[in-house]
Scaffold this active site. Structure first.
Site, PDB file in Angstrom:
ATOM      1  N   GLU A  50     -12.106  77.274 -67.832  1.00 10.67           N
ATOM      2  CA  GLU A  50     -11.607  75.851 -69.495  1.00 10.67           C
ATOM      3  C   GLU A  50     -10.199  75.910 -69.774  1.00 10.67           C
ATOM      4  O   GLU A  50      -9.975  75.025 -69.583  1.00 10.67           O
ATOM      5  CB  GLU A  50     -11.919  77.248 -70.437  1.00 10.67           C
ATOM      6  CG  GLU A  50     -13.573  77.694 -70.469  1.00 10.67           C
ATOM      7  CD  GLU A  50     -14.278  76.353 -70.580  1.00 10.67           C
ATOM      8  OE1 GLU A  50     -13.563  75.216 -71.244  1.00 10.67           O
ATOM      9  OE2 GLU A  50     -14.823  75.619 -70.654  1.00 10.67           O
ATOM     10  N   ARG A  94      -8.915  71.562 -69.174  1.00 13.67           N
ATOM     11  CA  ARG A  94      -9.073  71.416 -70.965  1.00 13.67           C
ATOM     12  C   ARG A  94      -7.587  71.465 -70.817  1.00 13.67           C
ATOM     13  O   ARG A  94      -6.949  70.379 -71.095  1.00 13.67           O
ATOM     14  CB  ARG A  94      -9.392  71.974 -71.854  1.00 13.67           C
ATOM     15  CG  ARG A  94     -10.798  72.414 -72.280  1.00 13.67           C
ATOM     16  CD  ARG A  94     -11.447  73.118 -73.640  1.00 13.67           C
ATOM     17  NE  ARG A  94     -12.840  73.459 -73.832  1.00 13.67           N
ATOM     18  CZ  ARG A  94     -13.093  74.209 -74.217  1.00 13.67           C
ATOM     19  NH1 ARG A  94     -12.796  73.933 -75.955  1.00 13.67           N
ATOM     20  NH2 ARG A  94     -14.548  74.224 -74.028  1.00 13.67           N
ATOM     21  N   THR A 109     -13.973  66.747 -66.110  1.00 19.38           N
ATOM     22  CA  THR A 109     -14.885  67.122 -66.431  1.00 19.38           C
ATOM     23  C   THR A 109     -15.071  67.122 -67.903  1.00 19.38           C
ATOM     24  O   THR A 109     -15.544  67.816 -68.859  1.00 19.38           O
ATOM     25  CB  THR A 109     -16.096  67.882 -66.349  1.00 19.38           C
ATOM     26  OG1 THR A 109     -17.113  68.333 -66.323  1.00 19.38           O
ATOM     27  CG2 THR A 109     -15.597  69.343 -66.166  1.00 19.38           C
TER      28      THR A 109
END
Length: 544
Positions: A167, A171, A530
């Site tokens: 993550e 991000r 993604t």
């Protein structure tokens, strides 16, 4: 030693040697990054000195074939009005986050406060980092400056806590890299490099492949795993979703350690991962979701194009595209995987809906998760660069899957899709379990609409996207932001009190691009990670 290591890593952008491969803008000022001057006759040999690496941002910008924000030529008033509506939604989401939760990871819009959670450890501001490139592309200049100021003054990387490698990479690293490439602002590059270096200990496993749900502590550098990861195994979508970001970290810093983590035989990198995957037997040519980071063998035979597997396939085709179609190994792996998926997982319901089932040790589970709905866009993107029968077959498959995902929206009372939908017991494209009826502002369906629009220009994709905008406004917009809902099959849903950071990074960005001209973040120049953060294609035909 740890202090010296941190200092060395922190200065990688200034002092590292040449990159693993030269990107547009990468400059090897002296061959090999060292002085090759010959000493004068009789003089002592000159000491070899390392030439500071400098990424040539202006050269990179000249490599782009289209202006980042496009030319805005010839659009009709309705399209512009719809785009402006989506821009207003983004401003509304940001303004409420800024007012009630700035510095926290997400906004809780019902209670008007912030949420931190445990996914990012001690890191904060996930919504800020995720929103940066969307604010920039939408020309929300004041809001972008607010976000930039927070990064400059308040984004602390020297924190403790257990953060998810996956993550944080998609991000934080993705968001910072994208914003640097879009703006040239050095603060985003330096923060990306500093944070990227803190991820490296997660690769310290026997195979070099990070363990499933791999955690790291940004301050201590320690690495371990989530307890829920299957037997401490590595998750396909996690160890397969690092290449795009890590390659750009290497190219911006001139430090090959990032690319090595994705490619050296003794380290966790894409080449090493690919070697492991080529060696291990693949059941029916399929890739199960769990791999042992110790033995390099599959832990169990569960195959899914949705959660746990999804972005592995996505990063194969995008690695090939980002390499300017030079990474033939990634392309072959993608083609072979898609052939196995077509053969064993693609099914058609009694009502004529095409879907991708899950596979559990040879037994099909006839369901699709919302996460799997990205696959329509991925398959279309791959088809665009194929030829002949394969091109036509894959474009048709992409359109059929995207249509099925659209059906999962239209068959609900809110016109928003459930977390998962099934094709059994007479049910088609609907959730049959209470635990699967929620919608948390996910982007995958509108992501596929955007790709299918860009590649076909069929008006239905914009029409479907506008239906989503209207549903979001009606059911998810609340007084202080946007919230997910707990049941898409009731017209008076209960809200979950969470404005996910990916709503600003992905959902609103893809909707906005759906109503933009094709030259805005052109697919000829950019691939989206993604989390929908745009990273540049390495145009190898660029002249100096």
């Amino acid at each position: 030693a740890p202090r010296r290591l941190r200092e060395k890593l922190r200065t990688a952008a200034r002092m590292a040697g040449p990159p693993a491969r030269t990107a547009p803008g990468s400059r090897q000022q002296v061959q090999g990054g060292e002085s090759r001057a010959q000493p004068a006759s009789g003089a002592p040999p000159a000491r070899e000195t390392r030439v500071p690496f400098r990424f040539d941002y202006e050269r990179f910008r000249r490599s782009l074939r289209h202006p980042v924000r496009g030319g805005r030529n010839g659009e009709d008033p309705e399209t512009r009005a719809r785009r402006m509506k989506i821009k207003e939604m983004m401003k509304f989401a940001w303004d409420n986050y800024k007012q009630y939760a700035l510095g926290k990871n997400e906004l809780r819009p019902l209670t008007k406060n912030g949420h931190i959670g445990n996914m990012f450890g001690g890191l904060r501001g996930a919504t800020v980092i995720d929103a940066l490139d969307t604010l920039y592309i939408m020309e929300l200049e004041e809001e972008f400056q607010e976000a930039k100021q927070w990064v400059e003054k308040s984004f602390d990387l020297n924190v403790n806590g257990e953060a998810s490698l996956f993550e944080v990479n998609i991000r934080y690293i993705g968001g910072l890299l994208a914003t640097y490439y879009l703006t040239g602002e050095e603060v985003f590059k330096s923060k990306a490099l500093e944070l990227g270096e803190k991820l490296l200990p997660a690769f310290n496993t026997p195979t070099g492949i990070p363990r499933g749900g791999s955690l790291f502590s940004p301050c201590s550098g320690m690495s371990w795993s989530w307890g829920w990861a299957s037997a401490g195994s590595s998750i396909l979508a996690e160890f397969g979703t690092l290449h795009l970001e890590f390659l750009h970290l290497s190219e911006l810093s001139g430090n090959p350690v990032f690319a090595e983590k994705a490619s050296e035989p003794s380290l966790a990198s894409v080449r090493n991962i690919r070697r492991v995957l080529s060696r291990v037997e693949k059941p029916q040519g399929l890739y199960p979701n769990f791999l042992s980071p110790v033995t390099g063998s599959w832990v169990q035979h569960h195959v899914s194009i949705g959660g746990l597997g999804d972005s592995f396939y996505e990063y194969l085709i995008k690695s090939w595209l980002m390499s300017d179609k030079k990474d033939s190994e990634a392309k072959k792996m993608y083609d072979d995987a898609l052939e196995a998926i077509e053969k064993h997982l693609v099914k058609k319901s009694a009502g004529g809906l095409t879907y991708i089932a899950e596979w559990r040790g040879g037994i099909l589970d006839h369901k699709m998760g919302h996460l799997a709905c990205f696959s329509g866009g991925m398959i279309a993107l791959g088809a665009e660069h194929s030829t002949g029968d394969r091109r036509q077959r894959h474009m048709e498959l992409a359109a059929e899957i995207t249509s099925t995902c659209h059906e999962s929206y239209t068959r609900s009372d809110t016109k928003l899709g459930p977390e998962a939908f099934r094709f059994d017991a007479g049910s088609e494209a609907t959730a049959t379990r209470l635990s699967e009826r929620y919608y948390i502002l996910r982007p995958e369906v509108v992501e596929s609409y955007m790709y299918l629009w860009r590649l076909t220009h069929q008006p239905k994709y914009r029409h479907w996207g506008w239906e989503v905008v209207q549903a979001l406004e009606k059911h998810c917009r609340v007084e202080a932001g946007f919230s997910g809902i707990r049941d898409v099959y009731t017209t008076t849903p209960t809200h979950d009190n969470m404005q996910q950071s990916f709503f600003l990074a992905e959902t609103l960005k893809y909707l906005y691009l759906l109503f933009c001209e094709d030259d805005v973040l052109s697919l000829e120049d950019w691939v989206f990670n993604t989390e929908a953060h745009p990273l540049p294609i390495n145009h190898t035909d660029l002249k100096a």
